[in-house]
Write a protein that holds these residues in place. Sequence first.
Motif, PDB file in Angstrom:
ATOM      1  N   PHE A 196       0.845  -1.300  -0.083  1.00  0.00           N
ATOM      2  CA  PHE A 196       0.041  -0.133  -0.082  1.00  0.00           C
ATOM      3  C   PHE A 196       0.985   1.255   0.034  1.00  0.00           C
ATOM      4  N   LYS A 197       2.034   1.161   0.692  1.00  0.00           N
ATOM      5  CA  LYS A 197       3.077   2.212   0.537  1.00  0.00           C
ATOM      6  C   LYS A 197       3.744   2.298  -0.778  1.00  0.00           C
ATOM      7  N   ASP A 198       4.382   1.033  -0.864  1.00  0.00           N
ATOM      8  CA  ASP A 198       5.250   1.031  -2.124  1.00  0.00           C
ATOM      9  C   ASP A 198       4.307   1.413  -3.413  1.00  0.00           C
ATOM     10  N   LYS A 199       3.126   1.113  -3.453  1.00  0.00           N
ATOM     11  CA  LYS A 199       2.622   1.397  -4.845  1.00  0.00           C
ATOM     12  C   LYS A 199       1.876   2.572  -4.753  1.00  0.00           C
ATOM     13  N   THR A 200       2.156   3.499  -3.779  1.00  0.00           N
ATOM     14  CA  THR A 200       1.677   4.811  -3.678  1.00  0.00           C
ATOM     15  C   THR A 200       0.294   5.065  -3.419  1.00  0.00           C
ATOM     16  N   CYS A 201      -0.493   3.925  -3.139  1.00  0.00           N
ATOM     17  CA  CYS A 201      -1.942   4.143  -2.584  1.00  0.00           C
ATOM     18  C   CYS A 201      -2.026   5.015  -1.475  1.00  0.00           C
ATOM     19  N   ILE A 202      -0.904   5.187  -0.747  1.00  0.00           N
ATOM     20  CA  ILE A 202      -1.198   5.947   0.666  1.00  0.00           C
ATOM     21  C   ILE A 202      -1.095   7.426   0.330  1.00  0.00           C
ATOM     22  N   THR A 203      -0.576   7.787  -0.822  1.00  0.00           N
ATOM     23  CA  THR A 203      -0.716   9.066  -1.039  1.00  0.00           C
ATOM     24  C   THR A 203      -1.938   9.665  -1.231  1.00  0.00           C
ATOM     25  N   CYS A 204      -2.909   8.814  -1.609  1.00  0.00           N
ATOM     26  CA  CYS A 204      -4.256   9.138  -1.950  1.00  0.00           C
ATOM     27  C   CYS A 204      -5.297   8.634  -0.888  1.00  0.00           C
ATOM     28  N   SER A 251     -10.859  -4.196 -12.118  1.00  0.00           N
ATOM     29  CA  SER A 251     -11.973  -3.558 -12.866  1.00  0.00           C
ATOM     30  C   SER A 251     -13.039  -4.430 -13.214  1.00  0.00           C
ATOM     31  N   GLU A 252     -13.318  -5.364 -12.171  1.00  0.00           N
ATOM     32  CA  GLU A 252     -14.525  -6.283 -12.342  1.00  0.00           C
ATOM     33  C   GLU A 252     -15.739  -5.917 -11.701  1.00  0.00           C
ATOM     34  N   SER A 253     -15.709  -4.787 -10.933  1.00  0.00           N
ATOM     35  CA  SER A 253     -16.882  -4.225 -10.237  1.00  0.00           C
ATOM     36  C   SER A 253     -16.725  -2.771 -10.130  1.00  0.00           C
ATOM     37  N   ASP A 254     -17.715  -2.111 -10.012  1.00  0.00           N
ATOM     38  CA  ASP A 254     -17.971  -0.820  -9.988  1.00  0.00           C
ATOM     39  C   ASP A 254     -17.764  -0.062  -8.550  1.00  0.00           C
ATOM     40  N   PRO A 255     -17.458   1.253  -8.661  1.00  0.00           N
ATOM     41  CA  PRO A 255     -17.112   1.753  -7.198  1.00  0.00           C
ATOM     42  C   PRO A 255     -18.282   1.945  -6.438  1.00  0.00           C
ATOM     43  N   ILE A 256     -18.143   1.612  -5.234  1.00  0.00           N
ATOM     44  CA  ILE A 256     -19.343   1.698  -4.447  1.00  0.00           C
ATOM     45  C   ILE A 256     -18.935   2.797  -3.114  1.00  0.00           C
ATOM     46  N   VAL A 257     -17.944   3.222  -2.980  1.00  0.00           N
ATOM     47  CA  VAL A 257     -17.565   4.204  -1.991  1.00  0.00           C
ATOM     48  C   VAL A 257     -17.717   5.357  -2.449  1.00  0.00           C
ATOM     49  N   PRO A 296     -18.172  11.149 -10.686  1.00  0.00           N
ATOM     50  CA  PRO A 296     -17.432  10.893 -11.730  1.00  0.00           C
ATOM     51  C   PRO A 296     -16.374  11.437 -11.615  1.00  0.00           C
ATOM     52  N   GLY A 297     -15.713  12.583 -11.296  1.00  0.00           N
ATOM     53  CA  GLY A 297     -14.717  13.182 -11.317  1.00  0.00           C
ATOM     54  C   GLY A 297     -13.632  12.299 -10.505  1.00  0.00           C
ATOM     55  N   GLN A 298     -14.135  11.910  -9.177  1.00  0.00           N
ATOM     56  CA  GLN A 298     -13.365  10.832  -8.483  1.00  0.00           C
ATOM     57  C   GLN A 298     -12.888   9.527  -9.096  1.00  0.00           C
ATOM     58  N   VAL A 299     -14.100   9.150  -9.654  1.00  0.00           N
ATOM     59  CA  VAL A 299     -14.083   7.622 -10.033  1.00  0.00           C
ATOM     60  C   VAL A 299     -12.819   7.810 -11.335  1.00  0.00           C
ATOM     61  N   THR A 300     -12.720   8.939 -12.031  1.00  0.00           N
ATOM     62  CA  THR A 300     -11.741   9.008 -13.173  1.00  0.00           C
ATOM     63  C   THR A 300     -10.337   9.056 -12.714  1.00  0.00           C
ATOM     64  N   ILE A 301     -10.229   9.405 -11.240  1.00  0.00           N
ATOM     65  CA  ILE A 301      -8.641   9.494 -10.619  1.00  0.00           C
ATOM     66  C   ILE A 301      -8.424   8.323 -10.346  1.00  0.00           C
ATOM     67  N   MET A 302      -9.098   7.314  -9.749  1.00  0.00           N
ATOM     68  CA  MET A 302      -9.005   6.187  -9.224  1.00  0.00           C
ATOM     69  C   MET A 302      -8.845   5.071 -10.675  1.00  0.00           C
ATOM     70  N   LYS A 303      -9.729   5.281 -11.387  1.00  0.00           N
ATOM     71  CA  LYS A 303      -9.632   4.800 -12.841  1.00  0.00           C
ATOM     72  C   LYS A 303      -8.433   4.807 -13.527  1.00  0.00           C
ATOM     73  N   ALA A 304      -7.855   5.863 -13.675  1.00  0.00           N
ATOM     74  CA  ALA A 304      -6.534   5.894 -14.293  1.00  0.00           C
ATOM     75  C   ALA A 304      -5.585   4.985 -13.580  1.00  0.00           C
ATOM     76  N   ASN A 305      -5.562   4.959 -12.241  1.00  0.00           N
ATOM     77  CA  ASN A 305      -4.652   4.113 -11.495  1.00  0.00           C
ATOM     78  C   ASN A 305      -5.189   2.773 -11.919  1.00  0.00           C
ATOM     79  N   LEU A 306      -6.411   2.451 -11.936  1.00  0.00           N
ATOM     80  CA  LEU A 306      -6.459   1.072 -12.125  1.00  0.00           C
ATOM     81  C   LEU A 306      -6.310   0.547 -13.731  1.00  0.00           C
ATOM     82  N   ASP A 307      -6.268   1.451 -14.563  1.00  0.00           N
ATOM     83  CA  ASP A 307      -5.833   1.133 -15.888  1.00  0.00           C
ATOM     84  C   ASP A 307      -4.599   1.246 -16.372  1.00  0.00           C
TER      85      ASP A 307
END
Length: 147
Positions: free
Chosen positions: A64-72, A104-110, A114-125
């Motif tokens: 979670f640290k190494d892959k930069t998840c923690i920054t967001c 990317s097999e299930s949609d965001p629920i938290v 749309p703006g927020q989803v785009t940010i995370m989607k960029a990571n997923l892709d």
Amino acid sequence: MKKILSLILLSIVISFYSCGNKKTNKQPEQITIETNPEVKKEAPKNVEVSPEQTALIKKGQQLFKDKTCITCHLTDTKVVGPSVKDISRIYKEKDADIVAFLKSESDPIVDTNPGQVTIMKANLDSFVKNLKDDELQAIKAYMMSVK
Ligand code: HEC
């Protein structure tokens, strides 16, 4: 008269047996009955925090640290993305799977903004795609362990 005699005989036999039980069997029997539920109670607790699970959570926390998840995603404060605490709570409530979301097999629920989803989607892709299955499982184990 015969009846009374056989009744007396019967009660003698019964008391003889129960006496025998008291002397030999009763005590060890009680001990096994008492210890068994305790062993059973401890077993699920051990399963929850088994050494394997602890190791997996640790590995996930490091990733979670190494892959930069923690920054967001901070543990309990929303910064760019929702806090790990909120994600864990909502995924538990909805009985959802973080690994499925990361693949990317299930949609965001938290956060479905749309703006927020785009940010995370960029990571997923991008870099999230390169994470191996066991790494995703570890990240999930860590995130779900946060209360
Ligand atoms: C650049 C910032 C950023 C990074 C880096 C980032 N995230 Fe996110 N993440 C977000 C945002 C914004 C959201 C909210 C949108 C959403 O829920 O899809 C989010 C949402 C999530 C969610 C909840 C999805 C849902 O159901 O709504 C999970 C789980 C998650 N991120 C995991 C991760 C993991 C694991 C990593 C590292 C591999 C990571 N994120 C890296 C910004 C980021």
